[in-house]
Scaffold this motif. Structure first.
Motif, short mmCIF file in Angstrom:
data_model
loop_
_atom_site.label_atom_id
_atom_site.label_comp_id
_atom_site.label_asym_id
_atom_site.label_seq_id
_atom_site.Cartn_x
_atom_site.Cartn_y
_atom_site.Cartn_z
N ILE A 35 0.96 -1.34 0.04
CA ILE A 35 0.22 0.00 0.13
C ILE A 35 0.91 1.29 0.05
CG2 ILE A 35 -1.71 1.47 1.22
CD1 ILE A 35 -2.88 -1.45 2.26
N LEU A 36 2.20 1.41 0.68
CA LEU A 36 2.76 2.28 1.02
C LEU A 36 3.79 2.36 -0.35
CD1 LEU A 36 3.79 4.69 2.55
CD2 LEU A 36 5.43 3.00 3.62
N ILE A 37 4.35 1.31 -0.58
CA ILE A 37 5.32 1.37 -1.78
C ILE A 37 4.89 1.57 -3.09
CG2 ILE A 37 6.98 -0.02 -3.04
CD1 ILE A 37 7.94 1.11 -0.53
N ILE A 44 -2.26 -3.50 -5.91
CA ILE A 44 -1.92 -2.58 -6.92
C ILE A 44 -3.30 -1.97 -7.56
CG2 ILE A 44 -1.22 -2.45 -9.55
CD1 ILE A 44 0.86 -4.65 -8.80
N ALA A 45 -4.23 -2.86 -7.54
CA ALA A 45 -5.59 -2.19 -8.07
C ALA A 45 -6.00 -1.01 -7.02
CB ALA A 45 -6.67 -3.31 -8.11
N LEU A 46 -5.78 -0.93 -5.99
CA LEU A 46 -6.10 -0.10 -4.92
C LEU A 46 -5.43 1.22 -5.08
CD1 LEU A 46 -6.79 -2.35 -1.91
CD2 LEU A 46 -8.59 -1.15 -3.25
N CYS A 47 -4.43 1.15 -5.89
CA CYS A 47 -3.61 2.52 -5.97
C CYS A 47 -3.90 3.46 -7.05
CB CYS A 47 -2.17 2.25 -6.61
SG CYS A 47 -1.19 1.15 -5.40
N THR A 48 -5.05 3.04 -7.86
CA THR A 48 -5.69 4.15 -8.80
C THR A 48 -6.21 5.42 -8.03
OG1 THR A 48 -7.89 2.95 -8.79
CG2 THR A 48 -6.17 2.21 -10.35
N GLY A 64 -18.48 -10.09 -2.24
CA GLY A 64 -18.53 -8.66 -1.86
C GLY A 64 -17.03 -7.96 -1.54
N SER A 65 -16.28 -8.64 -1.12
CA SER A 65 -14.96 -7.79 -0.67
C SER A 65 -14.22 -7.40 -2.21
CB SER A 65 -14.08 -8.60 -0.23
OG SER A 65 -14.45 -8.83 1.15
N LEU A 66 -14.60 -8.37 -3.26
CA LEU A 66 -13.95 -8.20 -4.75
C LEU A 66 -14.55 -7.18 -5.05
CD1 LEU A 66 -13.27 -11.96 -6.11
CD2 LEU A 66 -11.59 -10.19 -5.81
N LEU A 67 -16.04 -7.22 -5.13
CA LEU A 67 -16.64 -5.98 -5.70
C LEU A 67 -16.30 -4.59 -5.31
CD1 LEU A 67 -19.12 -5.48 -7.54
CD2 LEU A 67 -20.55 -5.64 -5.70
N ILE A 68 -16.14 -4.63 -3.95
CA ILE A 68 -15.71 -3.39 -3.35
C ILE A 68 -14.43 -2.85 -3.95
CG2 ILE A 68 -14.89 -2.38 -0.92
CD1 ILE A 68 -16.95 -4.01 0.48
N ILE A 69 -13.40 -3.84 -3.87
CA ILE A 69 -11.94 -3.53 -4.45
C ILE A 69 -12.39 -3.05 -5.99
CG2 ILE A 69 -10.02 -4.50 -5.18
CD1 ILE A 69 -9.77 -5.96 -2.72
#
Length: 259
Positions: free
Chosen positions: A82-84, A170-174, A233-238
């Motif tokens: 998340i940081l890098i 990586i997907a959460l970096c957008t 549900g978690s996949l959909l949120i991401i």
């Protein structure tokens, strides 16, 4: 397509010639080194009898075997990623504003969407390479240490978890790209990264980690027995979070006034 490939090649040259990425890779090297050190402590606790605190911390890594070692690397990527990865994404988008080169990009004879998507692809490839480097180095260190319980089944399952955790992180970096564009530099996206990293720990402790996108990879990284802790549900949120990050960044570059 030719415009996109040209833009992607330009982003690749910027990344390869920048010292920032190499420094980031060097900093990320600390993670597998520490993981290997914890395995050494667990294998030979008598070496550090005088340092009970460090030995107690090493116990969090589990046992000195390949399943625990691979799971530890998955957690490193989920939390440290998340940081890098966020820093890499913020640099790829924010450097144009910090270096005052954004006006040159906007003057190019093709759509701004091409520039944005080329940057997203470049960020994805760079973060994937960084993750692959860390995992490869980690496996090499584990082989040197001589960890037990090596098997094709364990390694295959461990690599599957590592790949999933890497892609999710990586997907959460957008959204970081949006804050880099909206903030016009590095401070806003880095602040957002630190905020999500801290908040994910709090939400996970509260028991609602599966509903907070930045906490999901860390939760999934602890799976070692084969059962999946990643619900639809978690996949959909991401997916929604990542999509919003892409669309908001595109919106900013396409419709917002650029000075």
């Amino acid at each position: 397509m030719s415009y996109f490939l040209t833009a992607l090649q330009a982003e690749g040259l910027k990344i390869c010639k920048s010292k920032v990425i190499w420094i980031t890779a060097a900093a990320f090297t600390i993670a597998p080194l520490m993981a290997g050190f914890f395995m050494v402590v667990l294998k030979s606790p008598e070496l550090l009898k005088s340092s009970g605190l460090l030995e107690a911390k090493a116990q969090f890594a589990g046992e000195a075997n390949w399943p625990s070692y691979i799971s530890l690397h998955a957690q490193i990527i989920a939390v440290g990623g998340i940081l890098i990865f966020g820093f890499v994404t913020s640099w790829i988008f924010g450097r144009e504003y910090a270096d005052h080169t954004v006006k040159d990009l906007l003057a190019l004879p093709y759509s701004r969407a091409v520039i944005v998507m080329a940057k997203f692809i470049a960020a994805f490839l760079t973060n994937t390479i960084l993750s692959t480097y860390v995992v490869t180095l980690g496996f090499f260190i584990g082989w040197i240490i001589g960890l037990t319980q090596w098997s094709s089944t364990i390694v295959t399952h461990g690599l599957y978890i590592l790949v999933v955790v890497t892609i999710l992180t990586i997907a959460l970096c957008t959204p970081v790209a949006f804050f880099a564009s909206y903030g016009g530099g590095y401070l806003a996206p880095l602040g957002f990264v630190i905020f999500t990293l801290v908040l994910s720990q709090i939400v996970a402790i509260a028991g609602f980690g599966e509903y907070f996108p930045w906490a999901v990879p860390a939760l999934y990284s602890g799976v070692t027995a084969g059962e999946s802790a990643l619900g639809w549900g978690s996949l959909l949120i991401i997916f929604i979070t990542s999509l919003l990050g892409v669309l908001s960044t595109l919106y900013w570059w396409l419709l917002a006034d650029q000075h």
